[in-house]
Scaffold this motif. Structure first.
Motif, PDB file in Angstrom:
ATOM      1  N   LYS A 179       0.840  -1.189   0.000  1.00  0.00           N
ATOM      2  CA  LYS A 179       0.000   0.000   0.000  1.00  0.00           C
ATOM      3  C   LYS A 179       0.882   1.248   0.000  1.00  0.00           C
ATOM      4  N   GLN A 180       0.238   2.375   0.216  1.00  0.00           N
ATOM      5  CA  GLN A 180       0.938   3.651   0.144  1.00  0.00           C
ATOM      6  C   GLN A 180       2.113   3.732   1.119  1.00  0.00           C
ATOM      7  N   ARG A 181       1.911   3.225   2.336  1.00  0.00           N
ATOM      8  CA  ARG A 181       2.992   3.281   3.332  1.00  0.00           C
ATOM      9  C   ARG A 181       4.194   2.445   2.916  1.00  0.00           C
ATOM     10  N   SER A 182       3.930   1.334   2.250  1.00  0.00           N
ATOM     11  CA  SER A 182       5.011   0.472   1.789  1.00  0.00           C
ATOM     12  C   SER A 182       5.879   1.221   0.783  1.00  0.00           C
ATOM     13  N   TYR A 183       5.229   1.851  -0.183  1.00  0.00           N
ATOM     14  CA  TYR A 183       5.967   2.591  -1.201  1.00  0.00           C
ATOM     15  C   TYR A 183       6.662   3.819  -0.600  1.00  0.00           C
ATOM     16  N   LEU A 184       6.000   4.447   0.365  1.00  0.00           N
ATOM     17  CA  LEU A 184       6.609   5.625   0.993  1.00  0.00           C
ATOM     18  C   LEU A 184       7.896   5.245   1.721  1.00  0.00           C
ATOM     19  N   ALA A 185       7.904   4.063   2.338  1.00  0.00           N
ATOM     20  CA  ALA A 185       9.127   3.592   3.008  1.00  0.00           C
ATOM     21  C   ALA A 185      10.237   3.367   1.984  1.00  0.00           C
ATOM     22  N   ARG A 192      17.132   8.911   1.040  1.00  0.00           N
ATOM     23  CA  ARG A 192      18.338   8.981   1.879  1.00  0.00           C
ATOM     24  C   ARG A 192      19.600   8.579   1.116  1.00  0.00           C
ATOM     25  N   ALA A 193      19.439   7.695   0.136  1.00  0.00           N
ATOM     26  CA  ALA A 193      20.595   7.223  -0.631  1.00  0.00           C
ATOM     27  C   ALA A 193      20.838   8.062  -1.882  1.00  0.00           C
ATOM     28  N   GLY A 194      19.983   9.058  -2.116  1.00  0.00           N
ATOM     29  CA  GLY A 194      20.160   9.906  -3.286  1.00  0.00           C
ATOM     30  C   GLY A 194      19.790   9.235  -4.595  1.00  0.00           C
ATOM     31  N   ARG A 195      18.982   8.170  -4.531  1.00  0.00           N
ATOM     32  CA  ARG A 195      18.586   7.435  -5.745  1.00  0.00           C
ATOM     33  C   ARG A 195      17.294   8.023  -6.317  1.00  0.00           C
ATOM     34  N   TRP A 196      17.431   9.196  -6.907  1.00  0.00           N
ATOM     35  CA  TRP A 196      16.246   9.898  -7.407  1.00  0.00           C
ATOM     36  C   TRP A 196      15.575   9.134  -8.547  1.00  0.00           C
ATOM     37  N   ASP A 197      16.375   8.467  -9.395  1.00  0.00           N
ATOM     38  CA  ASP A 197      15.788   7.740 -10.517  1.00  0.00           C
ATOM     39  C   ASP A 197      14.962   6.546 -10.039  1.00  0.00           C
ATOM     40  N   ASN A 198      15.451   5.852  -8.988  1.00  0.00           N
ATOM     41  CA  ASN A 198      14.682   4.737  -8.430  1.00  0.00           C
ATOM     42  C   ASN A 198      13.403   5.230  -7.760  1.00  0.00           C
ATOM     43  N   ALA A 199      13.487   6.399  -7.132  1.00  0.00           N
ATOM     44  CA  ALA A 199      12.301   6.962  -6.477  1.00  0.00           C
ATOM     45  C   ALA A 199      11.221   7.274  -7.504  1.00  0.00           C
ATOM     46  N   ILE A 200      11.624   7.841  -8.647  1.00  0.00           N
ATOM     47  CA  ILE A 200      10.653   8.140  -9.708  1.00  0.00           C
ATOM     48  C   ILE A 200      10.079   6.850 -10.286  1.00  0.00           C
ATOM     49  N   ALA A 201      10.910   5.813 -10.393  1.00  0.00           N
ATOM     50  CA  ALA A 201      10.434   4.513 -10.881  1.00  0.00           C
ATOM     51  C   ALA A 201       9.382   3.934  -9.935  1.00  0.00           C
ATOM     52  N   LEU A 202       9.572   4.136  -8.634  1.00  0.00           N
ATOM     53  CA  LEU A 202       8.592   3.654  -7.653  1.00  0.00           C
ATOM     54  C   LEU A 202       7.262   4.383  -7.815  1.00  0.00           C
ATOM     55  N   LEU A 203       7.338   5.658  -8.177  1.00  0.00           N
ATOM     56  CA  LEU A 203       6.108   6.427  -8.404  1.00  0.00           C
ATOM     57  C   LEU A 203       5.337   5.837  -9.585  1.00  0.00           C
ATOM     58  N   SER A 204       6.059   5.459 -10.629  1.00  0.00           N
ATOM     59  CA  SER A 204       5.414   4.818 -11.792  1.00  0.00           C
ATOM     60  C   SER A 204       4.827   3.465 -11.413  1.00  0.00           C
ATOM     61  N   MET A 205       5.545   2.735 -10.538  1.00  0.00           N
ATOM     62  CA  MET A 205       5.068   1.433 -10.085  1.00  0.00           C
ATOM     63  C   MET A 205       3.760   1.580  -9.294  1.00  0.00           C
ATOM     64  N   MET A 206       3.682   2.638  -8.481  1.00  0.00           N
ATOM     65  CA  MET A 206       2.455   2.880  -7.729  1.00  0.00           C
ATOM     66  C   MET A 206       1.286   3.087  -8.678  1.00  0.00           C
ATOM     67  N   ALA A 207       1.512   3.861  -9.739  1.00  0.00           N
ATOM     68  CA  ALA A 207       0.444   4.119 -10.706  1.00  0.00           C
ATOM     69  C   ALA A 207       0.026   2.825 -11.404  1.00  0.00           C
ATOM     70  N   SER A 208       1.006   1.976 -11.744  1.00  0.00           N
ATOM     71  CA  SER A 208       0.706   0.704 -12.419  1.00  0.00           C
ATOM     72  C   SER A 208      -0.111  -0.225 -11.535  1.00  0.00           C
ATOM     73  N   ASN A 209       0.150  -0.166 -10.211  1.00  0.00           N
ATOM     74  CA  ASN A 209      -0.546  -1.040  -9.268  1.00  0.00           C
ATOM     75  C   ASN A 209      -1.766  -0.375  -8.638  1.00  0.00           C
ATOM     76  N   ALA A 210      -2.171   0.753  -9.218  1.00  0.00           N
ATOM     77  CA  ALA A 210      -3.369   1.473  -8.753  1.00  0.00           C
ATOM     78  C   ALA A 210      -3.265   1.874  -7.282  1.00  0.00           C
ATOM     79  N   VAL A 211      -2.057   2.203  -6.854  1.00  0.00           N
ATOM     80  CA  VAL A 211      -1.862   2.701  -5.492  1.00  0.00           C
ATOM     81  C   VAL A 211      -1.769   4.218  -5.573  1.00  0.00           C
ATOM     82  N   PRO A 212      -2.700   4.930  -4.983  1.00  0.00           N
ATOM     83  CA  PRO A 212      -2.687   6.389  -5.106  1.00  0.00           C
ATOM     84  C   PRO A 212      -1.463   6.997  -4.420  1.00  0.00           C
ATOM     85  N   ALA A 213      -0.820   7.920  -5.106  1.00  0.00           N
ATOM     86  CA  ALA A 213       0.324   8.617  -4.521  1.00  0.00           C
ATOM     87  C   ALA A 213      -0.186   9.708  -3.589  1.00  0.00           C
ATOM     88  N   SER A 214       0.606  10.009  -2.588  1.00  0.00           N
ATOM     89  CA  SER A 214       0.245  11.060  -1.639  1.00  0.00           C
ATOM     90  C   SER A 214       1.177  12.250  -1.812  1.00  0.00           C
TER      91      SER A 214
END
Length: 590
Positions: A179-185, A192-214
């Motif tokens: 859920k949202q908390r899982s992705y937020l973690a 914290r690790a400066g992995r901005w590209d992975n963070a953006i990929a997670l945002l796309s994954m949330m959209a694919s799995n119909a998990v609303p972003a906050s």
């Protein structure tokens, strides 16, 4: 109570709500002595009273009293005690209690492990959190979303972004819906690790799995882009919030504005400020400070002063950091009068001027060639009980350019117990060298060696260090010395002072370091002129391309960028190669 068992439970609950867990424990003892039923629910109510008050020691003491009084300590009792330790961040105690449960043949439950994992997460002990999560599977206890979320939070705090993503993948393989908390973690770990590209990929994954972003998810990713210097992505994310039907808050705009400020994009930083107002938000001190800091580039010092005035007009008292940003903007433009006025006004309105305030004002005087002002400010610092640091003395040395004054300033630093840093030593050495005081330069080098100050090992590194310290003029002087092949007497056997002709690779590094020094000081026109000179001299391009590209981007002018592209294409054609596609894309994006 024997006729109405619920009455005892009701009393224990009332005592818990009244924040009197000690009295509730006495009632529990009375019930036991009267041979009334004492069940797991009763003990949990008493222990949870201590937990709510964050009295973990009292909760443990109560657990021990129960054991000594032959009151049944069970899974629920231990879970509550572990939870109390968790809230206090005592992960060792939590593990110890779970070990006691095993010794007493009391079964640990899913709640037990979740509390232990969360306790480890709060303490940032990701290793123990993963051990506990693995132990659940070993003992056939089903891990749930809470288990994984806590473990991911632990890994996030430990900057273990890859392990966090692995846990998210493991959830999917176990058919545990993230859920949202899982992705937020997971996003927090990438942040914290400066992995901005992975963070953006997670945002796309949330959209694919119909998990609303906050808003919090987007803010975390924008913050990551800000720290990594990706201002374009930060603005794109801010804009995408509207398409996601999310309302950006002050944190969203501030993070994007600061991202633009750090990249020197003052127009976009001011646009973020206007965006807050259009959303009926009241920009705070951080908002204005970020915008003022952005005005350090492209000679926008007057805008910085105007923003400082706006803060006062909207009854938002500028702090030290805000005023310092305005002074820095003036210093970059070699405007010394305004910084002196700002320092005076800080005293009048009781804003504490610090070492950075005076240092930036001194730098403004140095850039304007007003060496008397630099010395006056150094003296004023002492009168205002503000201790100068090594960079302040370095600015004074560079401003004066006199070897006699350098010696006096180094002596003052020694009296004030201020250890010169490598930039201070380097500045002093180079000034003595340029004045022909080789013996004095040698003595300063020996002093640096005694204090274990690491001096650079090549001329390009010397130029780079000067550039990082804002000494771009000194960098150009050293650059000129290098290609004029001025030699240092043989008795100076130090590579930092050795100006002998270097190899072609060395020349490339010297050019690159000098260009970068000018870019750091926002002297983009000088950087581009140096690139032009290097093209005529047919210098190698591998390291210089990035520096020159940075120079054109920092100029914020599309015509300069196109000019650079044309120049670069000509240079590449001369050696039979093509311009890197990433460089072309970056320029055309402007």
């Amino acid at each position: 109570w024997s006729k109405e068992p619920r009455s005892s439970t009701k009393l224990l609950k009332l005592l818990r709500e009244a924040r009197k867990p000690g009295l509730a424990l006495q009632v529990l003892g009375t019930m036991h002595r009267a041979s009334l039923e004492v069940n797991s629910f009763h003990t949990s109510v008493v222990l949870s009273g201590y937990e709510r008050l964050n009295q973990w020691q009292s909760a443990l003491d109560a657990l021990r009293v129960m054991e000594q009084s032959s009151l049944s300590a069970n899974t629920a009792s231990y879970n509550t005690a572990i939870s109390a330790c968790k809230e206090a961040g005592l992960w060792q105690k939590s593990l110890l209690l779970m070990s006691e449960m095993e010794s007493a043949s009391i079964d640990a439950s899913q709640l037990t492990y979740n509390a232990v994992i969360d306790a480890c997460a709060k303490a940032g002990n990701w290793q123990q959190a993963l051990v506990a999560l693995e132990a659940m599977q070993t003992k056939s206890i089903q891990a749930d979303r809470i288990s994984f979320n806590s473990a991911m939070n632990a890994c996030a705090r430990g900057a273990q972004w890859q392990r966090t993503l692995d846990l998210l993948s493991e959830m999917d393989s176990m058919r545990i819906v993230a859920k949202q908390r899982s992705y937020l973690a997971a996003i927090g770990a990438c942040d914290r690790a400066g992995r901005w590209d992975n963070a953006i990929a997670l945002l796309s994954m949330m959209a694919s799995n119909a998990v609303p972003a906050s808003v919090n998810c987007l803010n975390a990713i924008i913050s990551t882009c800000r720290r990594q210097g990706h201002w374009e992505q930060a603005l794109d994310l801010l804009s995408s919030m509207q398409h996601m039907k999310l309302s950006p808050n002050l944190i969203s705009f501030n993070a994007a504005a600061d991202a633009c400020a750090k990249a020197g994009r003052w127009e976009h930083s001011l646009a973020c400020l206007d965006g807050m107002k259009s959303q009926n938000m009241r920009p705070d001190r951080f908002s204005y400070t970020a915008a003022i800091a952005a005005c350090e580039t492209d000679n926008q010092w007057q805008r910085g002063l105007e923003l400082l005035e706006v803060m006062e007009n909207v009854s938002l008292s500028p702090g030290t950091i805000s005023v310092n940003a305005a002074i820095n903007a003036c210093a970059r433009a070699a405007k010394w009068e305004a910084p002196l006025d700002l320092l005076k006004s800080m005293t009048e309105v009781r804003i504490a001027a610090d070492c950075h305030s005076y240092g930036a004002a001194m730098d403004a005087c140095r850039n304007a060639g007003f060496w008397r002002g630099t010395l006056a400010l150094l003296s004023a610092m002492k009168d205002a009980s503000v201790s100068p640091n090594a960079p302040c003395y370095t600015i004074a040395m560079a401003s004066l350019g006199s070897w006699e004054q350098v010696i006096l300033l180094l002596s003052d630093m020694k009296v004030a117990s201020i250890n010169p840093d490598r930039v201070a030593y380097l500045t002093a050495i180079l000034i003595c060298q340029s004045s022909g005081r080789w013996q004095m330069a040698m003595e300063i080098c020996s002093q640096a060696d005694r204090l274990a100050a690491q001096l650079p090992s090549s001329r390009s590194e010397v130029i780079s260090i000067c550039g990082q310290a804002g000494q771009w003029a000194l960098s150009l002087s050293l650059f000129s010395d290098f290609f004029l092949s001025r030699r240092v007497p043989d008795e100076i056997n130090l590579s930092v002072l050795d100006a002998r002709q270097e190899s072609e690779e060395g020349e490339e590094q010297v050019y690159s370091s000098a260009i970068t020094a000018c870019v750091t000081a926002s002297r983009w026109h000088v950087a581009c002129a140096m690139l032009d000179a290097s093209s005529k001299a047919r210098r190698p391009l591998s390291a210089m391309t990035e520096s020159a590209y940075a120079a054109s981007r920092f100029s914020h002018r599309w015509e300069v960028s196109l000019g650079f592209l044309s120049m670069l294409q000509s240079m590449r054609s001369a050696v039979g190669t093509t311009v890197d596609a990433a460089v072309i894309d970056g320029i055309m994006a402007q």
